[in-house]
Write a protein that holds these residues in place. Structure first.
Motif, PDB file in Angstrom:
ATOM      1  N   ASN A 325       0.814  -1.231   0.000  1.00 11.12           N
ATOM      2  CA  ASN A 325       0.000   0.000   0.000  1.00 11.12           C
ATOM      3  C   ASN A 325       0.839   1.268   0.000  1.00 11.12           C
ATOM      4  OD1 ASN A 325       0.984  -0.135   2.572  1.00 11.12           O
ATOM      5  ND2 ASN A 325      -0.978   0.279   3.592  1.00 11.12           N
ATOM      6  N   GLY A 326       2.154   1.147  -0.115  1.00  8.09           N
ATOM      7  CA  GLY A 326       3.011   2.308  -0.282  1.00  8.09           C
ATOM      8  C   GLY A 326       3.252   3.152   0.952  1.00  8.09           C
ATOM      9  N   ASP A 327       3.103   2.550   2.158  1.00  5.31           N
ATOM     10  CA  ASP A 327       3.331   3.331   3.374  1.00  5.31           C
ATOM     11  C   ASP A 327       4.689   3.048   4.000  1.00  5.31           C
ATOM     12  OD1 ASP A 327       3.005   0.822   4.435  1.00  5.31           O
ATOM     13  OD2 ASP A 327       1.412   1.371   5.843  1.00  5.31           O
ATOM     14  N   GLY A 328       5.519   2.270   3.305  1.00  8.35           N
ATOM     15  CA  GLY A 328       6.855   2.000   3.781  1.00  8.35           C
ATOM     16  C   GLY A 328       6.987   0.816   4.715  1.00  8.35           C
ATOM     17  N   LYS A 329       5.911   0.057   4.931  1.00  6.05           N
ATOM     18  CA  LYS A 329       5.944  -1.088   5.839  1.00  6.05           C
ATOM     19  C   LYS A 329       5.482  -2.345   5.105  1.00  6.05           C
ATOM     20  CE  LYS A 329       4.853   1.881   9.782  1.00  6.05           C
ATOM     21  NZ  LYS A 329       4.615   3.127   9.000  1.00  6.05           N
ATOM     22  N   LEU A 341      -9.971 -12.085  -1.443  1.00  2.00           N
ATOM     23  CA  LEU A 341      -8.601 -11.703  -1.140  1.00  2.00           C
ATOM     24  C   LEU A 341      -8.615 -10.627  -0.053  1.00  2.00           C
ATOM     25  CD1 LEU A 341      -5.722 -12.416  -2.169  1.00  2.00           C
ATOM     26  CD2 LEU A 341      -5.840 -10.362  -3.593  1.00  2.00           C
ATOM     27  N   TRP A 342      -7.757 -10.805   0.954  1.00  7.72           N
ATOM     28  CA  TRP A 342      -7.740  -9.912   2.097  1.00  7.72           C
ATOM     29  C   TRP A 342      -6.354  -9.282   2.265  1.00  7.72           C
ATOM     30  CZ3 TRP A 342     -11.947  -9.165   5.565  1.00  7.72           C
ATOM     31  CH2 TRP A 342     -13.102  -9.882   5.197  1.00  7.72           C
ATOM     32  N   PHE A 343      -6.405  -8.017   2.702  1.00  6.35           N
ATOM     33  CA  PHE A 343      -5.179  -7.234   2.883  1.00  6.35           C
ATOM     34  C   PHE A 343      -4.991  -6.890   4.357  1.00  6.35           C
ATOM     35  CE2 PHE A 343      -3.417  -2.868   3.295  1.00  6.35           C
ATOM     36  CZ  PHE A 343      -2.125  -3.127   2.892  1.00  6.35           C
ATOM     37  N   TYR A 344      -3.768  -7.136   4.852  1.00  7.64           N
ATOM     38  CA  TYR A 344      -3.406  -6.796   6.229  1.00  7.64           C
ATOM     39  C   TYR A 344      -2.236  -5.816   6.184  1.00  7.64           C
ATOM     40  CZ  TYR A 344      -6.322 -10.681   7.770  1.00  7.64           C
ATOM     41  OH  TYR A 344      -7.395 -11.515   8.011  1.00  7.64           O
ATOM     42  N   ALA A 345      -2.526  -4.551   6.462  1.00  8.09           N
ATOM     43  CA  ALA A 345      -1.488  -3.524   6.418  1.00  8.09           C
ATOM     44  C   ALA A 345      -0.493  -3.739   7.549  1.00  8.09           C
ATOM     45  CB  ALA A 345      -2.113  -2.139   6.527  1.00  8.09           C
ATOM     46  N   GLY A 346       0.785  -3.781   7.219  1.00  6.61           N
ATOM     47  CA  GLY A 346       1.817  -3.943   8.241  1.00  6.61           C
ATOM     48  C   GLY A 346       2.000  -2.684   9.060  1.00  6.61           C
ATOM     49  N   THR A 405      -1.226   1.571  -4.087  1.00  5.75           N
ATOM     50  CA  THR A 405      -2.224   2.317  -3.327  1.00  5.75           C
ATOM     51  C   THR A 405      -3.422   1.433  -3.035  1.00  5.75           C
ATOM     52  OG1 THR A 405      -1.569   4.379  -4.411  1.00  5.75           O
ATOM     53  CG2 THR A 405      -3.698   4.372  -3.280  1.00  5.75           C
ATOM     54  N   ILE A 406      -3.887   1.451  -1.809  1.00  7.85           N
ATOM     55  CA  ILE A 406      -5.130   0.761  -1.445  1.00  7.85           C
ATOM     56  C   ILE A 406      -6.051   1.773  -0.780  1.00  7.85           C
ATOM     57  CG2 ILE A 406      -6.175  -1.017   0.012  1.00  7.85           C
ATOM     58  CD1 ILE A 406      -3.740  -2.718  -0.412  1.00  7.85           C
ATOM     59  N   THR A 407      -7.184   2.021  -1.419  1.00  7.18           N
ATOM     60  CA  THR A 407      -8.197   2.952  -0.910  1.00  7.18           C
ATOM     61  C   THR A 407      -9.563   2.314  -1.104  1.00  7.18           C
ATOM     62  OG1 THR A 407      -8.488   4.070  -3.045  1.00  7.18           O
ATOM     63  CG2 THR A 407      -6.751   4.911  -1.592  1.00  7.18           C
ATOM     64  N   LYS A 408     -10.610   3.080  -0.839  1.00  9.16           N
ATOM     65  CA  LYS A 408     -11.968   2.576  -1.037  1.00  9.16           C
ATOM     66  C   LYS A 408     -12.246   2.287  -2.510  1.00  9.16           C
ATOM     67  CE  LYS A 408     -14.031   4.847   2.992  1.00  9.16           C
ATOM     68  NZ  LYS A 408     -15.040   5.824   3.463  1.00  9.16           N
ATOM     69  N   THR A 409     -11.507   2.966  -3.400  1.00 12.55           N
ATOM     70  CA  THR A 409     -11.737   2.793  -4.837  1.00 12.55           C
ATOM     71  C   THR A 409     -10.580   2.098  -5.553  1.00 12.55           C
ATOM     72  OG1 THR A 409     -10.844   5.007  -5.251  1.00 12.55           O
ATOM     73  CG2 THR A 409     -13.236   4.823  -4.922  1.00 12.55           C
ATOM     74  N   ASN A 410      -9.566   1.677  -4.811  1.00 13.11           N
ATOM     75  CA  ASN A 410      -8.395   1.057  -5.420  1.00 13.11           C
ATOM     76  C   ASN A 410      -8.021  -0.177  -4.617  1.00 13.11           C
ATOM     77  OD1 ASN A 410      -5.834   0.386  -6.473  1.00 13.11           O
ATOM     78  ND2 ASN A 410      -5.403   2.521  -6.968  1.00 13.11           N
TER      79      ASN A 410
END
Length: 531
Positions: A325-329, A341-346, A405-410
């Motif tokens: 998601n481009g936040d550096g983690k 498919l599920w995403f878990y932000a680090g 990028t992960i958002t409500k629309t991406n």
């Protein structure tokens, strides 16, 4: 004019044949140690020929033959007898097998270039086009219909059939430019009307302008590696002993844990998951719990820390895509049994109060169960963002370009693109090792059921017209002793990606990466006699 003759006299060593300016033909018996015995005259009147090709068994009788082109363009075949003595010159009377061959300025035979177990002929026209004549093995019709397999070859002043120069079981080509650089074109073993049969050329050494010609496709010192012989205008011969050219990318395995790793049914490398400077591991146990192992930077791992309670067994796969998601983690992805498919932000922190990731969010509603495996190669298409790969049961390979990028629309990825038409179902595992060969592109490694390990060098240009990887080459055997193989990137701090593998006894094995350094494939030349 000098050409490779193969084992022309049947004594177990590879030889040379040369034609002198007076039209006589001479046989140079190889000693098997990179030199040649005193030449023996085996013919006269050969001044009528403008080109010779030798060293291959074109009629499939077990003996090397000679092809010769006359100045009028006719092509003649001399079947080898396998014996040179006082009563035989080593070949039978000539048989005319074609005409019009004066359209070619160079003719060579690299061996079996098309992958049908028969030697082929390759010829170049003055316009730089390269043509393949597949060998038939039939004495009544030795060569098939020509197929164009390349253009732009008029940049070279010499082309030679190199035999299996790289040691991967496939015939290669070598070519020299006017500046004296020697270029290698690795054969793929499947040349045809739709496939040139070689990978893009690369320069492997310099200084070859000193030689009038270079001869390959034979093992002149009996060490089972293809050698080169160059001869200068003064008639001296120089021997270049062949050496292993391609490093397999890793050193011998070291066992770094004796047991315990059999408790994980999924094992993945998320990178520096706790914001340290080392690459870590995450494993899932059969009870659905998730565990974290901190890398020690020396190829080992610390004690397991539980970072997920029961419930992770709802997923058929858990993946480590990097910073999705481009936040550096570094993040996690997981595929649910229902195909979502599920995403878990680090979070970058693993501690008593942090599991290292935020609550999951669905980024794919369904259909992901249609893929028998999903892969997270990192930046596969060269745009700087982590991507996804997936293979289907029909063997096709698919790419989802990451958006970063992960958002409500991406959802974090674009529409799937097919980059492999088939064959990927034949592997028991596909490993994503990162940049395994040090060329700044993301690569793939695949394991066959018999334990053979294949390396696919990434091109960094995956698209609708580019599959994103070069033809495979074998880099190992016997890897079927492992239950899981993964590419944890650099675990030792030397800047080169490594491999990890687990066995059924629960032991963990580490392969230190080498970066796949290459060599020119030959040693410094030594004198080998005179023509």
């Amino acid at each position: 004019m000098t050409v490779n003759a193969g084992d022309f006299n049947g004594n177990g060593t590879d030889d040379l044949i040369s034609r002198r300016t007076d039209g006589t033909l001479w046989f140079h018996d190889g000693t098997g140690s990179g030199s040649f015995r005193t030449a023996v005259k085996i013919g006269s009147g050969w001044g009528i020929y403008s080109q010779l090709v030798g060293g291959q068994d074109f009629n499939n009788d077990g003996r090397p033959d000679v092809l010769a082109r006359k100045t009028d363009g006719t092509l003649w075949f001399y079947a080898g007898t396998g014996r040179v003595s006082s009563d035989t010159e080593g070949y039978k009377p000539a048989v005319r097998i074609g005409s019009g061959w004066n359209i070619y300025d160079i003719m060579v035979s690299p061996g079996d270039f098309s992958g049908d177990a028969r030697p082929d002929l390759i010829a170049r026209k003055a316009d730089g086009t390269l043509w393949l004549y597949q060998g038939t093995g039939r004495s009544d019709n030795l060569l098939g219909t020509p197929v164009r397999i390349g253009t732009g070859w008029n940049t070279f002043d010499m082309i030679t059939g190199a035999g299996d120069y790289t040691g991967n079981g496939k015939a290669d080509l070598l070519a020299r430019k006017a500046d004296g650089t020697l270029w290698l074109y690795e054969g793929t073993g499947n040349a045809s009307a739709t496939n040139p049969g070689y990978t893009p050329g690369r320069s492997i050494s310099k200084g070859w302008s000193a030689y009038a010609d270079v001869i390959g496709a034979s093992d002149f010192n009996s060490d089972r590696r293809t050698d080169l012989v160059g001869f200068k205008s003064d008639g001296t011969l120089w021997f270049f002993a062949g050496t292993p050219m391609n490093d397999n990318g890793y050193k011998p395995a070291t066992r770094i844990a004796t047991t315990g790793w059999q408790n994980y049914d999924i094992l993945l490398s998320p990178g520096t998951f706790n914001s340290g400077s080392t690459n870590d591991l995450i494993g899932r146990k059969k009870d659905g719990t998730l565990w974290f192992h901190n890398g020690d930077g020396k190829g080992g791992y610390g004690k397991a820390v539980k970072i997920g309670s029961r419930g992770w067994n709802a997923f058929t796969q858990i993946l480590a895509p990097g910073d999705f998601n481009g936040d550096g983690k570094p993040d996690l992805l997981a595929r649910h049994t229902d195909g979502s498919l599920w995403f878990y932000a680090g979070t970058g922190t693993v501690s008593t109060t942090s599991e290292g990731y935020k609550p999951g969010r669905k980024i794919g509603n369904g259909g992901w169960q249609n893929f028998d495996r999903l892969l997270t190669p990192g930046d596969y298409n060269g745009d700087g963002k982590p991507d996804l790969l997936g293979s289907k049961a029909d063997g096709t390979l698919w790419l989802w370009a990451g958006t970063g990028t992960i958002t409500k629309t991406n959802e974090g990825y674009t529409k799937a693109l097919k980059i492999g038409n088939g064959g990927w179902q034949n592997f028991t595992q596909i490993i994503t090792p990162g940049d395994f060969n040090g060329d700044k592109r993301t690569d793939l490694i695949a394991r066959k059921p018999d334990g053979t390990l294949l390396f696919y060098a990434g091109t960094g240009k995956a698209s609708t017209t580019n599959q994103g990887y070069t033809p495979a080459r074998t880099i190992g055997t016997g890897f079927n002793i492992y239950t899981t193989i993964l590419g944890p990137n650099d675990t030792t701090g030397d800047g080169k990606p490594d491999l990890l593998a687990t066995r059924t006894d629960g032991s963990l094995w580490h392969y230190t990466g080498t970066g796949m350094p290459t060599t020119p494939g030959h040693k410094t030349p030594t004198t080998a006699g005179k023509l």
